[in-house]
Design a protein around this motif. Structure first.
Motif, PDB file in Angstrom:
ATOM      1  N   ALA A   1       0.828  -1.206   0.000  1.00  0.00           N
ATOM      2  CA  ALA A   1       0.000   0.000   0.000  1.00  0.00           C
ATOM      3  C   ALA A   1       0.860   1.253   0.000  1.00  0.00           C
ATOM      4  O   ALA A   1       1.948   1.275   0.568  1.00  0.00           O
ATOM      5  N   VAL A   2       0.353   2.289  -0.643  1.00  0.00           N
ATOM      6  CA  VAL A   2       0.924   3.632  -0.546  1.00  0.00           C
ATOM      7  C   VAL A   2      -0.232   4.595  -0.270  1.00  0.00           C
ATOM      8  O   VAL A   2      -1.336   4.430  -0.793  1.00  0.00           O
ATOM      9  N   GLY A   3       0.009   5.586   0.578  1.00  0.00           N
ATOM     10  CA  GLY A   3      -0.990   6.597   0.846  1.00  0.00           C
ATOM     11  C   GLY A   3      -2.046   6.219   1.863  1.00  0.00           C
ATOM     12  O   GLY A   3      -2.936   7.016   2.165  1.00  0.00           O
ATOM     13  N   PHE A   4      -1.965   4.998   2.405  1.00  0.00           N
ATOM     14  CA  PHE A   4      -2.906   4.543   3.420  1.00  0.00           C
ATOM     15  C   PHE A   4      -2.230   4.534   4.787  1.00  0.00           C
ATOM     16  O   PHE A   4      -1.028   4.263   4.893  1.00  0.00           O
ATOM     17  N   THR A   5      -3.000   4.800   5.834  1.00  0.00           N
ATOM     18  CA  THR A   5      -2.474   4.640   7.185  1.00  0.00           C
ATOM     19  C   THR A   5      -2.490   3.166   7.554  1.00  0.00           C
ATOM     20  O   THR A   5      -3.114   2.348   6.870  1.00  0.00           O
ATOM     21  N   ALA A   6      -1.804   2.824   8.655  1.00  0.00           N
ATOM     22  CA  ALA A   6      -1.795   1.434   9.118  1.00  0.00           C
ATOM     23  C   ALA A   6      -3.212   0.956   9.424  1.00  0.00           C
ATOM     24  O   ALA A   6      -3.591  -0.168   9.091  1.00  0.00           O
ATOM     25  N   ARG A   7      -3.999   1.813  10.062  1.00  0.00           N
ATOM     26  CA  ARG A   7      -5.386   1.452  10.371  1.00  0.00           C
ATOM     27  C   ARG A   7      -6.199   1.224   9.099  1.00  0.00           C
ATOM     28  O   ARG A   7      -6.978   0.276   9.001  1.00  0.00           O
ATOM     29  N   GLU A   8      -5.988   2.068   8.092  1.00  0.00           N
ATOM     30  CA  GLU A   8      -6.706   1.899   6.823  1.00  0.00           C
ATOM     31  C   GLU A   8      -6.302   0.615   6.119  1.00  0.00           C
ATOM     32  O   GLU A   8      -7.143  -0.061   5.502  1.00  0.00           O
ATOM     33  N   MET A   9      -5.023   0.257   6.207  1.00  0.00           N
ATOM     34  CA  MET A   9      -4.586  -1.018   5.624  1.00  0.00           C
ATOM     35  C   MET A   9      -5.323  -2.180   6.276  1.00  0.00           C
ATOM     36  O   MET A   9      -5.731  -3.135   5.608  1.00  0.00           O
ATOM     37  N   ALA A  10      -5.495  -2.106   7.582  1.00  0.00           N
ATOM     38  CA  ALA A  10      -6.204  -3.163   8.303  1.00  0.00           C
ATOM     39  C   ALA A  10      -7.689  -3.168   7.965  1.00  0.00           C
ATOM     40  O   ALA A  10      -8.306  -4.233   7.822  1.00  0.00           O
ATOM     41  N   LEU A  11      -8.289  -1.983   7.824  1.00  0.00           N
ATOM     42  CA  LEU A  11      -9.714  -1.889   7.515  1.00  0.00           C
ATOM     43  C   LEU A  11     -10.055  -2.494   6.151  1.00  0.00           C
ATOM     44  O   LEU A  11     -11.177  -2.960   5.929  1.00  0.00           O
ATOM     45  N   LEU A  12      -9.097  -2.489   5.233  1.00  0.00           N
ATOM     46  CA  LEU A  12      -9.341  -3.053   3.902  1.00  0.00           C
ATOM     47  C   LEU A  12      -9.499  -4.574   3.922  1.00  0.00           C
ATOM     48  O   LEU A  12      -9.835  -5.172   2.909  1.00  0.00           O
ATOM     49  N   THR A  13      -9.243  -5.194   5.057  1.00  0.00           N
ATOM     50  CA  THR A  13      -9.412  -6.646   5.191  1.00  0.00           C
ATOM     51  C   THR A  13     -10.903  -6.981   5.127  1.00  0.00           C
ATOM     52  O   THR A  13     -11.703  -6.447   5.897  1.00  0.00           O
ATOM     53  N   GLU A  14     -11.258  -7.867   4.211  1.00  0.00           N
ATOM     54  CA  GLU A  14     -12.655  -8.295   4.085  1.00  0.00           C
ATOM     55  C   GLU A  14     -12.721  -9.756   3.647  1.00  0.00           C
ATOM     56  O   GLU A  14     -11.733 -10.342   3.229  1.00  0.00           O
ATOM     57  N   THR A  15     -13.913 -10.332   3.760  1.00  0.00           N
ATOM     58  CA  THR A  15     -14.092 -11.733   3.388  1.00  0.00           C
ATOM     59  C   THR A  15     -14.070 -11.895   1.871  1.00  0.00           C
ATOM     60  O   THR A  15     -14.398 -10.955   1.119  1.00  0.00           O
TER      61      THR A  15
ATOM     62  N   SER B   1       2.336  -6.906   6.776  1.00  0.00           N
ATOM     63  CA  SER B   1       2.169  -5.941   5.687  1.00  0.00           C
ATOM     64  C   SER B   1       2.429  -4.514   6.156  1.00  0.00           C
ATOM     65  O   SER B   1       3.055  -3.716   5.447  1.00  0.00           O
ATOM     66  N   ILE B   2       1.953  -4.182   7.355  1.00  0.00           N
ATOM     67  CA  ILE B   2       2.181  -2.842   7.895  1.00  0.00           C
ATOM     68  C   ILE B   2       3.672  -2.624   8.153  1.00  0.00           C
ATOM     69  O   ILE B   2       4.216  -1.541   7.899  1.00  0.00           O
ATOM     70  N   THR B   3       4.350  -3.663   8.635  1.00  0.00           N
ATOM     71  CA  THR B   3       5.791  -3.571   8.874  1.00  0.00           C
ATOM     72  C   THR B   3       6.535  -3.318   7.568  1.00  0.00           C
ATOM     73  O   THR B   3       7.468  -2.502   7.514  1.00  0.00           O
ATOM     74  N   GLU B   4       6.127  -4.000   6.499  1.00  0.00           N
ATOM     75  CA  GLU B   4       6.750  -3.790   5.188  1.00  0.00           C
ATOM     76  C   GLU B   4       6.516  -2.365   4.690  1.00  0.00           C
ATOM     77  O   GLU B   4       7.412  -1.738   4.108  1.00  0.00           O
ATOM     78  N   ALA B   5       5.289  -1.859   4.912  1.00  0.00           N
ATOM     79  CA  ALA B   5       4.998  -0.479   4.504  1.00  0.00           C
ATOM     80  C   ALA B   5       5.891   0.499   5.261  1.00  0.00           C
ATOM     81  O   ALA B   5       6.397   1.474   4.693  1.00  0.00           O
ATOM     82  N   ALA B   6       6.092   0.234   6.543  1.00  0.00           N
ATOM     83  CA  ALA B   6       6.959   1.092   7.358  1.00  0.00           C
ATOM     84  C   ALA B   6       8.409   1.016   6.881  1.00  0.00           C
ATOM     85  O   ALA B   6       9.111   2.044   6.811  1.00  0.00           O
ATOM     86  N   GLN B   7       8.863  -0.172   6.538  1.00  0.00           N
ATOM     87  CA  GLN B   7      10.225  -0.348   6.050  1.00  0.00           C
ATOM     88  C   GLN B   7      10.443   0.451   4.765  1.00  0.00           C
ATOM     89  O   GLN B   7      11.490   1.101   4.584  1.00  0.00           O
ATOM     90  N   THR B   8       9.462   0.450   3.893  1.00  0.00           N
ATOM     91  CA  THR B   8       9.545   1.228   2.651  1.00  0.00           C
ATOM     92  C   THR B   8       9.706   2.719   2.940  1.00  0.00           C
ATOM     93  O   THR B   8      10.450   3.430   2.264  1.00  0.00           O
TER      94      THR B   8
END
Length: 295
Positions: A57-71, A212-219
């Motif tokens: 992800a780019v441009g999303f917060t960590a919380r938004e990355m998590a919110l995108l999780t769906e069935t 995934s959030i850790t990878e985004a932070a590393q970037t």
């Protein structure tokens, strides 16, 4: 031995190697394409069921990355199976179905959401592109062209040989300056704080989102540690850092600068929990690479 088949395999391997070297990372490609808020969702199966979660992800917060999780059921009922651009617009009152995927303050600003399924037909990955009211109109490349690029980015994302080769060159240069100074940049508390406000069914899914959030932070923090210094995503909520310097580093100052770059991902409050922990010294390439690449 079938010489023709052997030659074909050899040509294919060389072609894949060249492609891996020229394929950009997701964040660099998104920036080059002018995509401000973009993500890749990948399918996964856990004890709780089948889901899609954010892998890049780019441009999303960590919380938004998590919110995108769906069935998986949600996405099957929302998107067609066609491997083409699919657009949902505020003008046509089509955004209500995505209420749970975005915070209210962001949802009110969204003008359009574009989706592009790609790769496997049964359980494709999904590219997500968000256009806010303040953004310029997005120019969408042809779906087939995008799908090829996304497939390559995903395929070569974590190619071990490519990563190790880059590290070896940097470390060899760095050891001419000093021993490898090893650090762990811990984001565990930050991530836990952000995920505490999002309902993720089960520990397996939470672990995937954390990674995934850790990878985004590393970037985001990687530019702080310019070559010959190195950084690499470690295990859950940790980024591994190798620095080369004749004088001892100011760990508190380094942690402060890292935290500042991560405010967009975690927010000001959460980034106060960023920690930089010393993990010792190493005087050789092999040990330094093992530190960076071993989970």
């Amino acid at each position: 031995m079938n010489i023709a088949n052997t030659e074909k395999r050899g040509l294919l391997q060389r072609a894949q190697s060249v492609l891996a070297d020229v394929t950009p990372t997701f964040d660099k490609w998104a920036k080059r394409s002018g995509f401000i808020r973009a993500a890749i969702l990948a399918p996964c199966q856990t004890a709780e069921g089948k889901f899609y979660y954010t892998t890049d992800a780019v441009g999303f917060t960590a919380r938004e990355m998590a919110l995108l999780t769906e069935t998986e059921e949600f996405w099957l009922g929302t998107l067609s199976k066609a491997f083409e651009w699919q657009c949902f617009s505020r003008d046509f009152n089509e955004l209500d179905k995505f209420d749970g995927l975005f915070d209210d303050d962001i949802l009110t600003q969204i003008n359009k959401i574009f989706f592009l399924p790609f790769r496997n037909k049964e359980r494709p990955m999904i590219f997500v592109l968000v256009e806010l009211e303040e953004d310029d109109d997005i120019n969408l490349p042809p779906a087939s062209e995008m799908a090829v690029t996304l497939k390559n980015i995903v395929e070569f994302k974590n190619q071990a040989k490519k990563i190790i080769a880059k590290f070896e060159k940097n470390i060899e240069t760095g050891l001419g300056i000093s021993q490898s100074r090893l650090y762990l940049l811990s984001l565990k508390v930050c991530i836990e704080e952000e995920l505490s406000t999002v309902e993720l069914p089960g520990d397996e899914l939470k672990a995937l989102v954390t990674s995934s959030i850790t990878e985004a932070a590393q970037t985001i923090v990687a530019p702080l540690f310019r070559a010959p210094n190195c950084s690499q995503t470690g295990s859950m909520g940790e980024i591994k850092v190798v620095l080369f310097a004749k004088d001892e580093e100011d760990e508190q100052l380094l942690a402060y600068h890292a935290a500042r770059t991560l405010i967009g991902l975690f927010g000001t409050k959460a980034t106060k929990q960023v920690l930089l922990l010393s993990a010792g010294l190493c005087s050789n390439i092999k040990g330094t690479i093992e530190f960076l690449c071993k989970c």
